[in-house]
Design a protein around this motif. Structure first.
Motif, PDB file in Angstrom:
ATOM      1  N   LEU A 217      47.891   8.757  33.294  1.00  0.00           N
ATOM      2  CA  LEU A 217      47.680  10.050  32.907  1.00  0.00           C
ATOM      3  C   LEU A 217      48.733  10.363  32.148  1.00  0.00           C
ATOM      4  CD1 LEU A 217      48.681  11.404  36.854  1.00  0.00           C
ATOM      5  CD2 LEU A 217      46.930  10.314  36.275  1.00  0.00           C
ATOM      6  N   ARG A 218      46.619  11.618  31.196  1.00  0.00           N
ATOM      7  CA  ARG A 218      47.778  11.956  29.732  1.00  0.00           C
ATOM      8  C   ARG A 218      48.355  12.899  29.504  1.00  0.00           C
ATOM      9  NH1 ARG A 218      45.337  13.263  25.197  1.00  0.00           N
ATOM     10  NH2 ARG A 218      46.259  12.376  23.301  1.00  0.00           N
ATOM     11  N   ALA A 219      49.222  13.468  29.490  1.00  0.00           N
ATOM     12  CA  ALA A 219      49.744  15.061  29.523  1.00  0.00           C
ATOM     13  C   ALA A 219      50.616  15.364  27.967  1.00  0.00           C
ATOM     14  CB  ALA A 219      51.167  15.022  30.824  1.00  0.00           C
ATOM     15  N   PRO A 220      50.023  15.749  27.215  1.00  0.00           N
ATOM     16  CA  PRO A 220      50.252  15.935  26.263  1.00  0.00           C
ATOM     17  C   PRO A 220      51.339  16.884  26.536  1.00  0.00           C
ATOM     18  CG  PRO A 220      47.616  16.031  25.821  1.00  0.00           C
ATOM     19  CD  PRO A 220      48.572  16.122  27.756  1.00  0.00           C
ATOM     20  N   GLY A 221      52.796  16.324  25.298  1.00  0.00           N
ATOM     21  CA  GLY A 221      53.916  17.447  25.228  1.00  0.00           C
ATOM     22  C   GLY A 221      54.755  16.415  25.907  1.00  0.00           C
ATOM     23  N   HIS A 222      54.761  16.169  27.225  1.00  0.00           N
ATOM     24  CA  HIS A 222      55.487  15.365  28.548  1.00  0.00           C
ATOM     25  C   HIS A 222      54.544  13.798  28.429  1.00  0.00           C
ATOM     26  CE1 HIS A 222      56.850  18.731  30.147  1.00  0.00           C
ATOM     27  NE2 HIS A 222      56.376  18.803  30.065  1.00  0.00           N
ATOM     28  N   TRP A 288      55.820  11.015  23.958  1.00  0.00           N
ATOM     29  CA  TRP A 288      56.338  12.107  24.107  1.00  0.00           C
ATOM     30  C   TRP A 288      57.621  12.014  24.718  1.00  0.00           C
ATOM     31  CZ3 TRP A 288      50.756  11.843  25.315  1.00  0.00           C
ATOM     32  CH2 TRP A 288      50.188  13.178  24.050  1.00  0.00           C
ATOM     33  N   LEU A 289      57.826  10.474  24.683  1.00  0.00           N
ATOM     34  CA  LEU A 289      59.268  10.200  25.039  1.00  0.00           C
ATOM     35  C   LEU A 289      60.729  11.302  24.711  1.00  0.00           C
ATOM     36  CD1 LEU A 289      59.048   6.212  25.209  1.00  0.00           C
ATOM     37  CD2 LEU A 289      59.651   7.387  27.081  1.00  0.00           C
ATOM     38  N   HIS A 290      61.096  11.463  25.140  1.00  0.00           N
ATOM     39  CA  HIS A 290      62.827  12.511  24.751  1.00  0.00           C
ATOM     40  C   HIS A 290      63.340  11.571  23.898  1.00  0.00           C
ATOM     41  CE1 HIS A 290      66.547  13.805  25.340  1.00  0.00           C
ATOM     42  NE2 HIS A 290      66.223  14.354  25.758  1.00  0.00           N
ATOM     43  N   PRO A 291      63.335  11.940  22.653  1.00  0.00           N
ATOM     44  CA  PRO A 291      64.804  10.825  21.503  1.00  0.00           C
ATOM     45  C   PRO A 291      65.306   9.907  21.536  1.00  0.00           C
ATOM     46  CG  PRO A 291      64.592  13.794  21.272  1.00  0.00           C
ATOM     47  CD  PRO A 291      63.999  13.423  23.020  1.00  0.00           C
ATOM     48  N   SER A 316      57.405  -5.374  30.663  1.00  0.00           N
ATOM     49  CA  SER A 316      58.053  -4.521  31.518  1.00  0.00           C
ATOM     50  C   SER A 316      59.130  -4.006  31.930  1.00  0.00           C
ATOM     51  CB  SER A 316      56.524  -5.295  32.645  1.00  0.00           C
ATOM     52  OG  SER A 316      57.317  -5.899  33.245  1.00  0.00           O
ATOM     53  N   ILE A 317      59.629  -5.221  32.220  1.00  0.00           N
ATOM     54  CA  ILE A 317      61.489  -4.826  32.341  1.00  0.00           C
ATOM     55  C   ILE A 317      62.112  -4.093  31.096  1.00  0.00           C
ATOM     56  CG2 ILE A 317      62.460  -6.925  31.443  1.00  0.00           C
ATOM     57  CD1 ILE A 317      64.057  -7.218  33.517  1.00  0.00           C
ATOM     58  N   VAL A 318      61.809  -3.847  30.110  1.00  0.00           N
ATOM     59  CA  VAL A 318      62.268  -2.966  28.949  1.00  0.00           C
ATOM     60  C   VAL A 318      62.105  -1.777  29.137  1.00  0.00           C
ATOM     61  CG1 VAL A 318      62.613  -3.124  26.672  1.00  0.00           C
ATOM     62  CG2 VAL A 318      62.589  -5.185  27.741  1.00  0.00           C
ATOM     63  N   VAL A 319      60.503  -1.327  29.132  1.00  0.00           N
ATOM     64  CA  VAL A 319      60.230  -0.665  29.183  1.00  0.00           C
ATOM     65  C   VAL A 319      59.769  -0.022  30.986  1.00  0.00           C
ATOM     66  CG1 VAL A 319      57.369   0.984  29.408  1.00  0.00           C
ATOM     67  CG2 VAL A 319      57.878  -1.142  28.424  1.00  0.00           C
ATOM     68  N   ARG A 320      60.355  -0.247  31.925  1.00  0.00           N
ATOM     69  CA  ARG A 320      61.121   0.268  33.491  1.00  0.00           C
ATOM     70  C   ARG A 320      62.232   0.652  32.381  1.00  0.00           C
ATOM     71  NH1 ARG A 320      58.856  -4.188  35.999  1.00  0.00           N
ATOM     72  NH2 ARG A 320      56.986  -3.302  36.886  1.00  0.00           N
ATOM     73  N   ALA A 321      62.847   0.318  32.176  1.00  0.00           N
ATOM     74  CA  ALA A 321      63.897   0.221  31.606  1.00  0.00           C
ATOM     75  C   ALA A 321      64.607   1.658  30.432  1.00  0.00           C
ATOM     76  CB  ALA A 321      65.846  -0.821  31.256  1.00  0.00           C
ATOM     77  N   VAL A 322      63.979   1.473  29.401  1.00  0.00           N
ATOM     78  CA  VAL A 322      63.604   2.839  29.163  1.00  0.00           C
ATOM     79  C   VAL A 322      63.026   4.156  29.801  1.00  0.00           C
ATOM     80  CG1 VAL A 322      62.192   4.262  27.050  1.00  0.00           C
ATOM     81  CG2 VAL A 322      62.802   1.944  26.731  1.00  0.00           C
ATOM     82  N   GLU A 323      61.901   3.570  30.754  1.00  0.00           N
ATOM     83  CA  GLU A 323      61.577   4.914  31.620  1.00  0.00           C
ATOM     84  C   GLU A 323      62.575   5.834  32.284  1.00  0.00           C
ATOM     85  OE1 GLU A 323      57.014   4.766  31.872  1.00  0.00           O
ATOM     86  OE2 GLU A 323      57.799   3.715  33.553  1.00  0.00           O
ATOM     87  N   VAL A 324      63.793   5.364  32.222  1.00  0.00           N
ATOM     88  CA  VAL A 324      65.009   4.801  33.712  1.00  0.00           C
ATOM     89  C   VAL A 324      65.272   6.310  32.318  1.00  0.00           C
ATOM     90  CG1 VAL A 324      67.254   4.893  34.881  1.00  0.00           C
ATOM     91  CG2 VAL A 324      65.160   3.036  35.021  1.00  0.00           C
TER      92      VAL A 324
END
Lengths: 447, 169
Positions: A217-222, A288-291, A316-324
Motif C-alpha cells: 500500500l502507498r499512502a503519500p505522507g505516511h 515517508w519514514l520518520h527521520p 529483511s531482518i534489517v528492514v523489520r528492525a527499521v520498521e519497529v
C-alpha cells in the motif's frame, strides 16, 4: 548423496516458521527442479465461517485467524465492512486504530527478529541457545515486544485477540492520561529498537537477490500501515517502475489460483510473481519514514530511504528492525497528539453492497472483501493474506538459494545443510502459516 | 513482594481439543481461592514469560499429542520434563511450550514452582468443541489442576508466606 542423481528432500516440519507448513524439494542432476511449499492456511476456512454472520462480526471472527497479527485482520475487516456501508472512520478514532496497529508491528516484528530469525545469522540452533550467551540481547527483544503487547492490552482490552475493536471504532476509548504510561515505555522501546537495528545490521548476510515485483500500500505522507492505495514496483518489463490501482480493482490484478500441493491459494499480480511485506514497503514507502527511522536505515546500510530498494531477502531482518523504530515513533506521535474523541465509535448501519479493505499486516498486504445483504448478513467473504500472496516468491527464493549452494565448488551439501538453507530462505519472509493448535509432542511407551 | 499462584490454560479454543487448557481455566472459576490468577494463553513464548514472576507457583494446563495416542489420557509433567520437548508440526509458532520453558530456564525466568497437567488430544481440526474423550477427561484434569493450586497454597502457608490477593490477570 550425490548431486548428479535425483534427490528429494521433504521437510515435514519447518523449524521456527509460524504455523504449519512443509516443503518438498526435488533436485535432478544437480539442478533444483521443484520447490513446493505446502501451506495449511485457515483464511479460506474463515471465509466459509463468515458467510451468514452479521456485518459487525468479522473483526472478532477474523482476529482468530492469527495469534500474532489479529489486529491486521481486525483492521482490514473493519475497513471492508465500513466501505460496504459507506462509512469513513477518521480523526482520533483512525489515529487510535493506527496506534493499535503500531503495537502489533512492534510485537510481531520483534518476535520474528529475536525469537525466530536472529539465531540463523548467529549460528545458534534457536533462541534458547541464543539466550544462553546473549542474554541481554534476548531480554532487550522481550522487553521491546512487551511494549507492543502493552499497547494491544491497553487499546484492545487484552493482550491476545483484542476484544475492544468494533466496526466503526472501539467499544471504549482511553482518556489521554491513560496512554501516558505507554509513552514512557515507548521511549525506552525507541532506544531498544535503535539498538536492535545496530545489532542486526552487523550480521553477516549471504549474497542473494530476489527479482520479484514488489507490492505494498502507498499512502503519500505516511509510511503505509492501516490504509493506502495498492502500488506495484516492477523489476523488469513494460510500464512505469511504480504504478497504482484502486483497491476496488484488487481482484482484477491479483489473481488467486489453487495448486495441487497446497490447501492454500497462490497468487499472481498481473500474471507475474510478486512479493509483499517489509522489502516491498521499504521500497515503496521509504521516503515517508520518520527521520529517526530513516537515519537508522541509512546507518544500517539500507541506502537512502525512498530511493534505495533492498532486494536481498536475507536483509529483511534489517528492514523489520527499521520498521519497529518507525512504529515506535508513530505510536509516540499519536499518543502526544491524542485527545479522547467524543464517541468511541461511529454508527455503521448496514446496507446491501460490497466493500473492500486492505492494510499492511507485518508480513504484507492483507485484503478483505465482503458482500452484505440489506440487513447486514454477509453473503460472501474473501480474504487474501500476505503469506499466500508470497508463496510463489518464497518458493523461488528457496530454489535460488539451494541452486546457488549446489553450484558452489567444494564439498557437496548434505541434506541437513540444505534443510537449514531452505528454512532460512523461508524465514526471511516471516510467513504466517496459521494460528494453529499448540502441543507438546510426547512419545509414550506402553506395555 | 509476595507472589501468586497462577493457572495458565494454554490452547486455542478454535482448534478442537486444543481448547482443553482454556476449558479447565473456566472450570476452575469459583473453585480456587480468590486471588488465584486464572489466565488463558495461546502459548506464544514471549507472552508466556510475562505471565509469571520468579516467585510464583504456576500450574499449566495443556493438550498434548502422544504416540501412540490414547485420547483423554492425563499426564503430569515437571518443568524439567516439559522443557525442551519440541512442538513439531502442530506448533502455533514453532516455539512451543517446551521451548518456552527452556527459554525461561536460559534467562533465569522460571517460576519458583511449575507443574504441567496435560490431556492427550483426539482431534485438532478447526472448529469449536472438545472431543468426547477429552470432554470426559476434563473434570479429572480440572481436579488435578485444582489439587496443584491447593498444594501451592498449603506449601506457602507452611512456610509462612503471604499470598498476594490480586484480581485475575
Amino acid at each position: 548423496m550425490n548431486d548428479r542423481g535425483t534427490r528429494v528432500l521433504r521437510l515435514d516440519a519447518l523449524a521456527r516458521v509460524e504455523g504449519e507448513a512443509s516443503l518438498h524439494l526435488r533436485v535432478d542432476g544437480g539442478t533444483v527442479t521443484g520447490t513446493r511449499l505446502r501451506i495449511y492456511e485457515p483464511p479460506r476456512f474463515f471465509e466459509a465461517f463468515l458467510t451468514g454472520r452479521g456485518h459487525t462480526e468479522p473483526p472478532d471472527i477474523t482476529a482468530r485467524i492469527c495469534g500474532i497479527c489479529p489486529v491486521a485482520y481486525q483492521m482490514s475487516a473493519c475497513r471492508a465492512v465500513e466501505d460496504a456501508c459507506g462509512v469513513t472512520v477518521d480523526g482520533p478514532l483512525a489515529e487510535l486504530r493506527r496506534l493499535l496497529y503500531c503495537g502489533e508491528w512492534i510485537e510481531s516484528h520483534t518476535l520474528h527478529i529475536y525469537l525466530l530469525h536472529a539465531p540463523d545469522f548467529l549460528g545458534r540452533a534457536d533462541v534458547v541457545e541464543l539466550a544462553r550467551d546473549q542474554r541481554a540481547a534476548v531480554e532487550r527483544g522481550l522487553r521491546t515486544k512487551q511494549t507492543g503487547n502493552a499497547i494491544l492490552e491497553q487499546l484492545g482490552g487484552r493482550p491476545i485477540h483484542p476484544v475492544n475493536v468494533r466496526v466503526g471504532g472501539f467499544y471504549r476509548t482511553p482518556a489521554a492520561d491513560e496512554l501516558r504510561s505507554l509513552a514512557e515505555r515507548l521511549r525506552q522501546a525507541r532506544e531498544d529498537a535503535l539498538e536492535t537495528v545496530r545489532w542486526v545490521a552487523a550480521f553477516d548476510f549471504p549474497d542473494a537477490v530476489c527479482d520479484h515485483d514488489l507490492f505494498a500500500l502507498r499512502a503519500p505522507g505516511h509510511y503505509a500501515i492501516d490504509s493506502g492505495t495498492p502500488a506495484v514496483m516492477t523489476v523488469h518489463g513494460p510500464g512505469p517502475a511504480l504504478r497504482e490501482f484502486p483497491l476496488s480493482r484488487f481482484e482484477r490484478h491479483v489473481r488467486q489460483g489453487q495448486v495441487p500441493h497446497s490447501t492454500a491459494l497462490t497468487a499472481t499480480l498481473d500474471d507475474r510473481r510478486y512479493l509483499t511485506g517489509p522489502l516491498a514497503r521499504y521500497a515503496i514507502n521509504g521516503r515517508w519514514l520518520h527521520p529517526v527511522a530513516a537515519e537508522a536505515a541509512r546507518d544500517a546500510g539500507l541506502g537512502e530511504p525512498g530511493t534505495a530498494v533492498c532486494r536481498n531477502p536475507f536483509r529483511s531482518i534489517v528492514v523489520r528492525a527499521v520498521e519497529v523504530v518507525q512504529a515506535v515513533e508513530e505510536a509516540l506521535r499519536i499518543i502526544d497528539a491524542y485527545e479522547q474523541p467524543p464517541r468511541p465509535a461511529v454508527e455503521v448501519p448496514p446496507r446491501q453492497g460490497a466493500g473492500v479493505g486492505a492494510t499492511e499486516a507485518p508480513r504484507g498486504l492483507l485484503y478483505h472483501r465482503y458482500a452484505l445483504a440489506a440487513d447486514g448478513t454477509l453473503t460472501e467473504a474473501r480474504i487474501v493474506a500476505p503469506t499466500a500472496q508470497n508463496q510463489t516468491a518464497i518458493e523461488e527464493d528457496v530454489r535460488r538459494a539451494v541452486q546457488a549452494r549446489l553450484d558452489t565448488p567444494g564439498p557437496a551439501a548434505d541434506d541437513e545443510e540444505l534443510t537449514h538453507l531452505c528454512e532460512r530462505a523461508i524465514r526471511n519472509h516471516d510467513p504466517c502459516i496459521s494460528c494453529a493448535a499448540h502441543f507438546l509432542s510426547l512419545t509414550v511407551e506402553r506395555a | 513482594m509476595s507472589e501468586r499462584v497462577v493457572v495458565i490454560g494454554v490452547g486455542n479454543p478454535l482448534r478442537g481439543d486444543d481448547g482443553a487448557g482454556p476449558a479447565v481455566v473456566e472450570a476452575l472459576r469459583g473453585r480456587v481461592p480468590d486471588g488465584t490468577a486464572l489466565v488463558v494463553s495461546d502459548g506464544e513464548p514471549a507472552r508466556m514469560l510475562d505471565l509469571w514472576r520468579g516467585g510464583d507457583s504456576v500450574v499449566l494446563v495443556e493438550a498434548i499429542r502422544a504416540w501412540p495416542g490414547r485420547p483423554g489420557q492425563l499426564h503430569t509433567l515437571t518443568a524439567a520434563q516439559a522443557a525442551g520437548r519440541t512442538a513439531g508440526t502442530a506448533s502455533t509458532h514453532a516455539l512451543g511450550l517446551g521451548e518456552c520453558l527452556a527459554l525461561a530456564e536460559a534467562l533465569g525466568r522460571l517460576p519458583r514452582g511449575l507443574v504441567v497437567h496435560a490431556v492427550e488430544a483426539a482431534g485438532t481440526e478447526i472448529g469449536t468443541g472438545l472431543s468426547e474423550a477429552v470432554r470426559r477427561a476434563l473434570p479429572a484434569l480440572a481436579d488435578r489442576a485444582a489439587a496443584s493450586v491447593r498444594q501451592a497454597y498449603e506449601s506457602r502457608r507452611r512456610s509462612g508466606e503471604r499470598i498476594e490477593q490480586s484480581p485475575d490477570l
